[in-house]
Design an enzyme around this catalytic site. Structure first.
Site, PDB file in Angstrom:
ATOM      1  N   HIS A  21       0.826  -1.214   0.000  1.00  0.00           N
ATOM      2  CA  HIS A  21       0.000   0.000   0.000  1.00  0.00           C
ATOM      3  C   HIS A  21       0.857   1.259   0.000  1.00  0.00           C
ATOM      4  CE1 HIS A  21      -3.326  -2.717   1.051  1.00  0.00           C
ATOM      5  NE2 HIS A  21      -3.976  -1.872   0.272  1.00  0.00           N
TER       6      HIS A  21
ATOM      7  N   CYS B 146      -9.769  -0.817 -10.783  1.00  0.00           N
ATOM      8  CA  CYS B 146      -9.177   0.296 -10.028  1.00  0.00           C
ATOM      9  C   CYS B 146      -7.834  -0.078  -9.414  1.00  0.00           C
ATOM     10  CB  CYS B 146     -10.141   0.805  -8.961  1.00  0.00           C
ATOM     11  SG  CYS B 146     -10.550  -0.431  -7.741  1.00  0.00           S
TER      12      CYS B 146
HETATM   13  C1  PEP Z   1      -6.575  -3.333  -5.109  1.00  0.00           C
HETATM   14  O1  PEP Z   1      -6.436  -4.233  -4.289  1.00  0.00           O
HETATM   15  O2  PEP Z   1      -6.303  -3.460  -6.327  1.00  0.00           O
HETATM   16  C2  PEP Z   1      -7.073  -2.014  -4.698  1.00  0.00           C
HETATM   17  C3  PEP Z   1      -7.390  -1.088  -5.578  1.00  0.00           C
HETATM   18  O3  PEP Z   1      -7.152  -1.785  -3.370  1.00  0.00           O
HETATM   19  P1  PEP Z   1      -5.874  -1.486  -2.437  1.00  0.00           P
HETATM   20  O4  PEP Z   1      -4.677  -1.329  -3.312  1.00  0.00           O
HETATM   21  O5  PEP Z   1      -6.202  -0.276  -1.669  1.00  0.00           O
HETATM   22  O6  PEP Z   1      -5.831  -2.735  -1.601  1.00  0.00           O
HETATM   23 MG    MG Z   2      -7.304  -4.049  -2.320  1.00  0.00          MG
END
Ligand code: PEP
Ligand code: MG
Length: 584
Positions: free
Chosen positions: A195, A501
């Site tokens: 993250h 996303c």
């Molecule tokens: C993902 O897992 O692709 C996502 C968009 O959420 P995050 O990166 O915040 O876990």
């Molecule tokens: Mg995610």
């Protein structure tokens, strides 16, 4: 000081030039031993002493408030904690470690904590362990004070002047320091899809990790050049190196600037097929970084970051203010609020969850919301109250089964009663089981968005934060591409809009593949929007479909990548020619 060139893992592209700022971040792990230069000893001792006084003052304040509220007896515990900080033996040790042994203030406190640890480990019994905790706790608050002082010190730097150096690239690190001051980030550890990495990329901060013990080797104030594209970092960079890096950075900014001026045009391929381009954001502050007109709304608002930046849970009213501020910037457009997605590597300092052996496979996202329903309901209530703004989309993270979705919908009913909630409701597909349950899931929702960052980690059984298995984290492996194509097809057949996303959506080859298999929308960091729009305008949808078909049919990741890269390289060449620049 000697020039030192290091090679690390490329996390976020771009060139950063600035002076080193060693960040004191407090993860749950040990603070590393950092040495200081002799001339920094006196100021470092002052910093430590000031932090100790600040912690003492806070404890005395808590003691007084508790005495008023609960009585003197209950307040005595804080008096005892204050006494720990006044221990002359501890002060003597700390002074010696900083002044004579040249330990950084935070390392000296770690040495003190280690000393207590050794002392108590040699004694037996549960009481001893809890005494050890009583002794350590007040010193941990001194560490917290140091950390706050550290952030304050960073604030005094000029814009884009600091290269932030830390042990680990965590989301807290990226959000704790003033973004406008940061030219680049370099860390010892941090996976490409962690993250922390996602946030660094979405802020457009050139970032490199995997630099062995860089947080111990770098010294604040050193000149540093960071090449996010190649993973090369130079400490004590020469004046020429700094200058040529600055020129490179200006050239990139030029290409970006030209593309940005054409970014208001809606996303489409050369034959006019629409591809909705949306943004991923973490805070209303992100809205100052780009023109909302260039996108078709917000495809992912990671609401947990608004929680992470605060000292306690936001009230319903505070949440309404945050969500309303975002909605106001996108009149008539969708804004997708992902409900609280904590757990894994995202934590709230005021909300402790149990230690888990496998946090990525544990209690996170929707799983946590279904357990701590009050938190979930407060968020839903705030979003429901924002419906007058229009465009509210609610999206659940980390969905595994259709039963969970139904449970969440029952909870929504407790807020809406018989009324229409007035929002669109969707889920993220991040768990392979949810992909296979998709024909049932689409009957329950208004839209679907694929979180490819987590999806890849769960499909390949590789922790997205673990550098030891990073080679197996392969978003472009045909195994992943085929499941993504399946998801797009199921949604198309059901007439449910599907977006991506995860990070793939903002990557050149990812955008081509995903548009080619039929995703209607791509949601990405605002930084990538102009470039992805410009690229899509170079190709027609039929050729994207064919490229995607071939990539999904490949048998190895290498073959799939070369198919996709050939197609994006040709398109990028056209973009560069149109911009009139030869540098990318
Ligand atoms: C993902 O897992 O692709 C996502 C968009 O959420 P995050 O990166 O915040 O876990
Ligand atoms: Mg995610």
């Amino acid at each position: 000081m000697e020039r030192l060139e290091l090679n690390g893992t490329r996390i976020s592209p771009g060139v950063g030039v600035g002076s080193v700022f060693v960040a004191l971040t407090h993860t749950k792990r040990r603070i590393p031993m950092r040495r200081i230069d002799a001339h920094d000893a006196e100021p470092s001792w002052k910093i430590l002493t000031d932090a100790r006084h600040a912690a003492l003052k806070k404890l005395e304040g808590i003691q007084a408030a508790t005495a008023k509220e609960l009585g003197l007896q209950e307040a005595a515990i804080y008096g005892a904690q204050a006494a720990v900080l006044l221990d002359p033996e501890a002060a003597k040790d700390l002074r010696r470690w900083v002044m004579d042994e040249l330990m950084a203030p935070e390392s000296a406190i770690q040495a003190l904590l280690d000393k207590f640890g050794k002392l108590f480990d040699s004694l037996e019994g549960g009481d001893m362990k809890s005494w050890a905790a009583d002794l350590r706790d007040p010193w941990n608050s001194v560490l917290e004070e140091l950390s706050e002082g550290d952030v304050e010190a960073a604030r005094s730097g000029g814009p884009g002047s600091l290269v932030l150096v830390a042990e680990e690239l965590t989301p807290t690190l990226v959000v704790s320091y003033p973004r406008e001051k940061i030219a680049a980030i370099i860390c010892s550890r941090g996976g490409r899809f962690s993250h922390g990495a996602v946030i660094a990329r979405s802020y457009g901060i050139p970032t490199v990790t995997g630099l062995d013990a860089v947080d111990e080797r770098a010294r604040s104030g050193q000149a540093c050049v960071v090449h996010g594209d190649s993973g090369v970092v130079v400490l004590n960079a020469t004046a020429e190196e700094q200058e040529s890096a600055l020129t490179l950075s200006a050239e990139r900014a030029h290409v970006r600037g030209v593309l940005a001026s054409a970014a208001k045009e809606a996303g489409h391929t050369s034959d006019g097929t629409e591809v909705k381009i949306q943004v991923n954001i973490e805070s209303p502050r992100d809205l100052d970084l780009f023109d909302p007109e260039i996108v078709n709304g917000v495809g992912l608002f990671r609401t947990e970051f608004a929680y992470m930046e605060r000292p306690s849970f936001p009230s319903v009213d505070e949440q309404k203010e945050i969500y309303g501020a975002v909605l106001d910037r996108f009149p008539g457009k969708p804004v997708t609020f992902r409900t609280l997605d904590i757990g894994g590597d995202k934590s709230l300092r005021y909300f402790s969850t149990p230690e888990e052996a496998n946090p990525a496979l544990g209690w996170r996202g929707l799983r946590l919301s279904l357990k701590w329903q009050d938190l979930f309901l407060m968020q839903i209530q705030a979003l429901r109250d924002c419906r007058a703004h229009g465009g509210v989309h609610i999206m659940l993270p980390m969905v595994t089964t259709v039963e969970e979705i139904r449970q969440a919908k029952d909870l929504l009913l407790t807020i809406s009663g018989t009324e229409d909630l007035g929002v669109r409701f969707g889920v993220m597909i991040e768990v392979p089981a949810a992909a296979m349950a998709l024909p049932d899931i689409v009957k329950e929702v208004d839209f679907v968005s694929v979180g490819t960052n987590d999806f890849t980690q769960y499909l390949f059984a590789v922790d997205r934060d673990n550098p030891w298995v990073a080679d197996l984290y392969q978003p472009y492996h045909p195994a992943n591409l085929r499941v993504l194509r399946y998801i797009a097809r199921v949604c198309q057949k059901a007439g449910v809009p599907a977006t991506v996303c995860g990070e793939m959506a903002g990557q050149r080859k990812g955008a081509f593949f995903l548009a080619g298999v039929g995703f209607q929308g791509l949601s990405m960091s605002p930084l990538f929007v102009p470039e992805i729009k410009a690229l899509l305008r170079q190709v027609d949808i039929e050729s994207l479909r064919e490229t995607a078909r071939q990539a999904a049919r490949a048998s190895t990741v290498k073959d799939a990548l070369s198919i996709l890269e050939l197609s994006t390289a040709q398109a990028w060449q056209k973009v560069v020619e149109s911009v009139g620049s030869h540098k990318t």
